[in-house]
Every structure is written in C-alpha cells, then in structure tokens.
Design a protein around this motif. Structure first.
Motif, PDB file in Angstrom:
ATOM      1  N   UNK A 182      29.167  17.666 -17.578  1.00 14.47           N
ATOM      2  CA  UNK A 182      28.155  18.139 -16.620  1.00 14.47           C
ATOM      3  C   UNK A 182      26.828  17.396 -16.796  1.00 14.47           C
ATOM      4  N   UNK A 183      26.912  16.087 -16.931  1.00 14.27           N
ATOM      5  CA  UNK A 183      25.708  15.279 -17.185  1.00 14.27           C
ATOM      6  C   UNK A 183      24.934  15.051 -15.892  1.00 14.27           C
ATOM      7  N   UNK A 184      23.683  15.474 -15.913  1.00 21.05           N
ATOM      8  CA  UNK A 184      22.850  15.414 -14.701  1.00 21.05           C
ATOM      9  C   UNK A 184      21.441  14.949 -15.053  1.00 21.05           C
ATOM     10  N   UNK A 185      20.888  14.101 -14.207  1.00 17.50           N
ATOM     11  CA  UNK A 185      19.478  13.747 -14.297  1.00 17.50           C
ATOM     12  C   UNK A 185      18.730  14.498 -13.206  1.00 17.50           C
ATOM     13  N   UNK A 186      17.512  14.934 -13.515  1.00 17.95           N
ATOM     14  CA  UNK A 186      16.726  15.699 -12.540  1.00 17.95           C
ATOM     15  C   UNK A 186      15.365  15.046 -12.322  1.00 17.95           C
ATOM     16  N   UNK A 187      14.907  15.101 -11.077  1.00 25.72           N
ATOM     17  CA  UNK A 187      13.598  14.577 -10.693  1.00 25.72           C
ATOM     18  C   UNK A 187      12.851  15.668  -9.941  1.00 25.72           C
ATOM     19  N   UNK A 188      11.617  15.955 -10.391  1.00 25.96           N
ATOM     20  CA  UNK A 188      10.718  16.781  -9.591  1.00 25.96           C
ATOM     21  C   UNK A 188       9.461  15.975  -9.314  1.00 25.96           C
ATOM     22  N   UNK A 189       8.694  16.416  -8.340  1.00 26.32           N
ATOM     23  CA  UNK A 189       7.526  15.641  -7.907  1.00 26.32           C
ATOM     24  C   UNK A 189       6.319  16.559  -7.733  1.00 26.32           C
ATOM     25  N   UNK A 190       5.142  16.038  -8.059  1.00 28.03           N
ATOM     26  CA  UNK A 190       3.903  16.813  -7.964  1.00 28.03           C
ATOM     27  C   UNK A 190       2.823  15.961  -7.312  1.00 28.03           C
ATOM     28  N   UNK A 191       2.002  16.615  -6.475  1.00 29.96           N
ATOM     29  CA  UNK A 191       0.850  15.939  -5.872  1.00 29.96           C
ATOM     30  C   UNK A 191      -0.357  16.859  -6.001  1.00 29.96           C
ATOM     31  N   UNK A 192      -1.505  16.440  -5.452  1.00 33.58           N
ATOM     32  CA  UNK A 192      -2.689  17.298  -5.551  1.00 33.58           C
ATOM     33  C   UNK A 192      -2.540  18.587  -4.752  1.00 33.58           C
ATOM     34  N   UNK A 193      -1.538  18.658  -3.882  1.00 31.80           N
ATOM     35  CA  UNK A 193      -1.293  19.881  -3.123  1.00 31.80           C
ATOM     36  C   UNK A 193      -0.239  20.770  -3.781  1.00 31.80           C
ATOM     37  N   UNK A 194       0.247  20.352  -4.965  1.00 31.54           N
ATOM     38  CA  UNK A 194       1.236  21.146  -5.684  1.00 31.54           C
ATOM     39  C   UNK A 194       2.577  20.440  -5.738  1.00 31.54           C
ATOM     40  N   UNK A 195       3.627  21.207  -6.039  1.00 32.75           N
ATOM     41  CA  UNK A 195       4.960  20.626  -6.158  1.00 32.75           C
ATOM     42  C   UNK A 195       5.489  20.204  -4.787  1.00 32.75           C
ATOM     43  N   UNK A 196       6.077  19.012  -4.732  1.00 34.88           N
ATOM     44  CA  UNK A 196       6.588  18.446  -3.479  1.00 34.88           C
ATOM     45  C   UNK A 196       8.110  18.572  -3.507  1.00 34.88           C
ATOM     46  N   UNK A 197       8.601  19.734  -3.100  1.00 31.56           N
ATOM     47  CA  UNK A 197      10.016  20.065  -3.316  1.00 31.56           C
ATOM     48  C   UNK A 197      10.968  19.229  -2.473  1.00 31.56           C
ATOM     49  N   UNK A 198      10.480  18.700  -1.358  1.00 34.04           N
ATOM     50  CA  UNK A 198      11.372  17.883  -0.523  1.00 34.04           C
ATOM     51  C   UNK A 198      11.702  16.544  -1.202  1.00 34.04           C
ATOM     52  N   UNK A 199      10.947  16.199  -2.262  1.00 29.19           N
ATOM     53  CA  UNK A 199      11.229  14.965  -2.999  1.00 29.19           C
ATOM     54  C   UNK A 199      12.059  15.221  -4.255  1.00 29.19           C
ATOM     55  N   UNK A 200      12.427  16.459  -4.520  1.00 32.97           N
ATOM     56  CA  UNK A 200      13.256  16.762  -5.683  1.00 32.97           C
ATOM     57  C   UNK A 200      14.635  16.110  -5.519  1.00 32.97           C
ATOM     58  N   UNK A 201      15.204  15.672  -6.622  1.00 32.48           N
ATOM     59  CA  UNK A 201      16.528  15.052  -6.587  1.00 32.48           C
ATOM     60  C   UNK A 201      17.322  15.418  -7.840  1.00 32.48           C
ATOM     61  N   UNK A 202      18.658  15.464  -7.688  1.00 33.14           N
ATOM     62  CA  UNK A 202      19.565  15.567  -8.831  1.00 33.14           C
ATOM     63  C   UNK A 202      20.454  14.325  -8.826  1.00 33.14           C
ATOM     64  N   UNK A 203      20.721  13.795 -10.005  1.00 33.95           N
ATOM     65  CA  UNK A 203      21.563  12.599 -10.132  1.00 33.95           C
ATOM     66  C   UNK A 203      22.767  12.949 -11.003  1.00 33.95           C
ATOM     67  N   UNK A 204      23.950  12.964 -10.413  1.00 29.56           N
ATOM     68  CA  UNK A 204      25.165  13.119 -11.213  1.00 29.56           C
ATOM     69  C   UNK A 204      25.440  11.793 -11.918  1.00 29.56           C
ATOM     70  N   UNK A 205      25.483  11.813 -13.247  1.00 27.34           N
ATOM     71  CA  UNK A 205      25.652  10.577 -14.015  1.00 27.34           C
ATOM     72  C   UNK A 205      27.036   9.988 -13.747  1.00 27.34           C
ATOM     73  N   UNK A 206      27.051   8.720 -13.330  1.00 24.70           N
ATOM     74  CA  UNK A 206      28.296   8.066 -12.927  1.00 24.70           C
ATOM     75  C   UNK A 206      28.969   7.298 -14.065  1.00 24.70           C
ATOM     76  N   UNK A 207      28.153   6.719 -14.950  1.00 27.88           N
ATOM     77  CA  UNK A 207      28.684   5.893 -16.037  1.00 27.88           C
ATOM     78  C   UNK A 207      29.225   6.795 -17.160  1.00 27.88           C
ATOM     79  N   UNK A 208      30.545   6.824 -17.308  1.00 29.36           N
ATOM     80  CA  UNK A 208      31.185   7.700 -18.301  1.00 29.36           C
ATOM     81  C   UNK A 208      30.704   7.400 -19.723  1.00 29.36           C
ATOM     82  N   UNK A 209      30.332   6.147 -19.993  1.00 26.73           N
ATOM     83  CA  UNK A 209      29.952   5.745 -21.353  1.00 26.73           C
ATOM     84  C   UNK A 209      28.619   6.336 -21.798  1.00 26.73           C
ATOM     85  N   UNK A 210      27.778   6.769 -20.853  1.00 32.10           N
ATOM     86  CA  UNK A 210      26.438   7.255 -21.231  1.00 32.10           C
ATOM     87  C   UNK A 210      26.285   8.769 -21.078  1.00 32.10           C
TER      88      UNK A 210
END
Length: 303
Positions: A182-210
């Motif tokens: 269940x290896x996942x990378x997560x990205x959240x984003x922040x600006x002067x107006x607060x958290x920018x949720x439409x820019x949030x992303x999840x990355x399912x790790x594709x490379x089995x070796x890492x």
C-alpha cells in the motif's frame, strides 16, 4: 481546542437564529444569493430553502477582476453555480443580475419549469437577503484576516530561510506504506488563502523496488509530478515557489537531486524531520545543508 469549542457553539447558535428567521419568510423553493465585495475580493452567500425549510447555507469566494461590479459577479456566479445543480423555481439576489432574462430562459429550459431570478423586494425577501449579505460580510472579513495572517507567516518563513519573498504556493510531500505494501505518496498544497484542496494528489508507487524505500518513493513521486509539470506548466500543474518534505537530511538530498536533474535548481526545498520520540516542537528543519531548530513557541513552527 477551547477556541474550536467556542466556534462550534457560535455556529450552532447562529444556525438556530437563522432557522427562526427562515420560518417567517414562507419561501417554498428558493435560493437566496447575496454578494458582499471589499478590497477587490468577494464572498457569495447562498441560503437554500426547500419545502419552506432552511436547508443550510454556504459561502463561496469566486475569483474575478478586482474592478468587476456586483451585477457582473452575480451573473458569472449564478451561471456557473447551477451548471451541475438543480435550479429552484426562484432565485433571490441582493442586486440586479446582468443578462437576467437569458439566464432565466436557459434555466427554465434546463429544468422544464418556470425559473425566476429577482432582486429582493418584499419585506421578507429583503430581510433574508440582508441576513445573507451580513453573513457574506462576516465570512469575507474572516477570510481577509486569515489571508493577511497567512501572508505574514509566509513572509516570516521566507525571511527565516532566506527564500524568495514572492511565495504564492507551497507544496508538501509525504510518503506512506505498510511494511512495503500500500505504498502511496501524498501531496497537499497551501497558499495565502489557505489549503488549496483542488491541487491535492495521491501517487500510487509504481516501481516495485522502492515500495519499502522512503528515499526511492520520494524520488519517484517528485520525478513524476515535476517532469509532468515542466511539460505543461499550467492549471493544477503550475510550479510552486516552495516545497516542504517530510524527512531529514536524506530526504532533502534525494529531493534536491531529482529537482536538479529536471533543471529546477532554484526551486527551494525545506525538509522537516520529526523530533526525538516524534515529539511535536522538537522538529529539525534542513535547508541547503544547514540545520535549523525553531523555538518551541515560534508561530512559524506551528505554521
């Protein structure tokens, strides 16, 4: 925590007071839309009435040209707001709406019923419209205050680490796995107006070796995100002005290596390492081979 409890109580009392006033309006199926504009920023409050009951309200902060007037803002907002929503029979506004007849015709055709858009006129309509406008003013004031506070914190961040002062977007990266699965990378984003949720992303790790390697996961996530961004450089893929990484020297090094490979030498990185025993307030921050420890009560550390 005490402030959160007080906030929730105030919100509950406000809803009760609003509900009492709504019972007097006798609106069967209507949305009340009020706009409040200040210093080029706008808040739109929408009150929803169905079956003569208040179904709640919601605040929106549409982006527009600072010189746009309220009539234009209402027109833009209404046309976009109902793109994917059912339109009620009546829309009451606190000002006239540009292209009102065109919008009424489009909505009537869409819903197969007569849809009317009107500026509040009767005593009850004016009362609820003013209440919505008052809510919009309060919400916008709070938003502007929060934006100013965020601006100050971002400026403090830039000064502390000698960064470029023009920081508009900050992206934060972290990785998670369960003993290599269940290896996942997560990205959240922040600006002067607060958290920018439409820019949030999840990355399912594709490379089995890492999948059990935090450094390898970070490298994959950053390479995928920024190699794509370099090609497009627009919308949700536009580049941030600062990156925060969850980790210490090792994570900083591999992250810097990936960005340098992609030619993003000037994009700064801060790596935030958890304190001893993961104690909050004892984090160490790494930037350009320097280690920083902030005071435990420094607002920047809470930020």
């Amino acid at each position: 925590e005490k402030a959160a409890i007080a906030r929730d109580r105030i919100k509950a009392l406000t809803q009760i007071q609003t509900s009492q006033k709504i019972n007097q309006t006798n609106l069967n199926e209507a949305d009340v839309i009020s706009v409040y504009k200040e210093t080029g920023k706008t808040c739109v409050q929408v009150f929803f009435f169905r079956s003569k009951q208040n179904w709640g309200n919601q605040a929106f902060y549409p982006k527009h040209d600072p010189d746009d007037n309220i009539k234009d803002i209402l027109s833009y907002f209404i046309s976009q707001f109902y793109e994917n929503k059912t339109v009620p029979s009546l829309i009451i506004t606190n000002d006239e709406v540009n292209e009102k007849s065109l919008l009424e015709k489009a909505f009537s055709n869409k819903e197969n019923k007569q849809v009317t858009i009107k500026k509040a006129k009767s005593k009850n309509e004016i009362s609820i419209s003013r209440l919505a406008e008052k809510n919009a003013k309060q919400a916008l004031t709070q938003k502007l205050y929060q934006t100013e506070s965020n601006n100050n914190l971002i400026e403090s961040l830039a000064n502390k680490f000698d960064l470029n002062n023009n920081i508009n977007l900050i992206e934060v990266y972290d990785n998670s796995h369960n003993q290599g699965s269940d290896s996942i990378g997560a990205l959240i984003c922040f600006s002067n107006e607060g958290f920018v949720k439409k820019r949030y992303r999840k990355f399912n790790i594709k490379n089995e070796k890492v999948k059990n390697d935090d450094y390898g996961m970070m490298k994959e996530v950053l390479f995928r995100r920024f190699s794509k961004a370099i090609k497009e450089k627009s919308g949700s893929l536009s580049l941030p002005e600062l990156i925060l990484i969850d980790g210490g020297k090792g994570q900083y090094s591999v992250s810097r290596e990936v960005l340098n490979e992609l030619g993003l030498h000037d994009l700064p990185i801060l790596a935030v390492a958890k304190g001893k025993n993961r104690n909050a307030g004892e984090e160490k921050i790494y930037h350009e081979n320097k280690e920083y420890i902030l005071n435990k009560n420094d607002p920047l550390l809470f930020f």
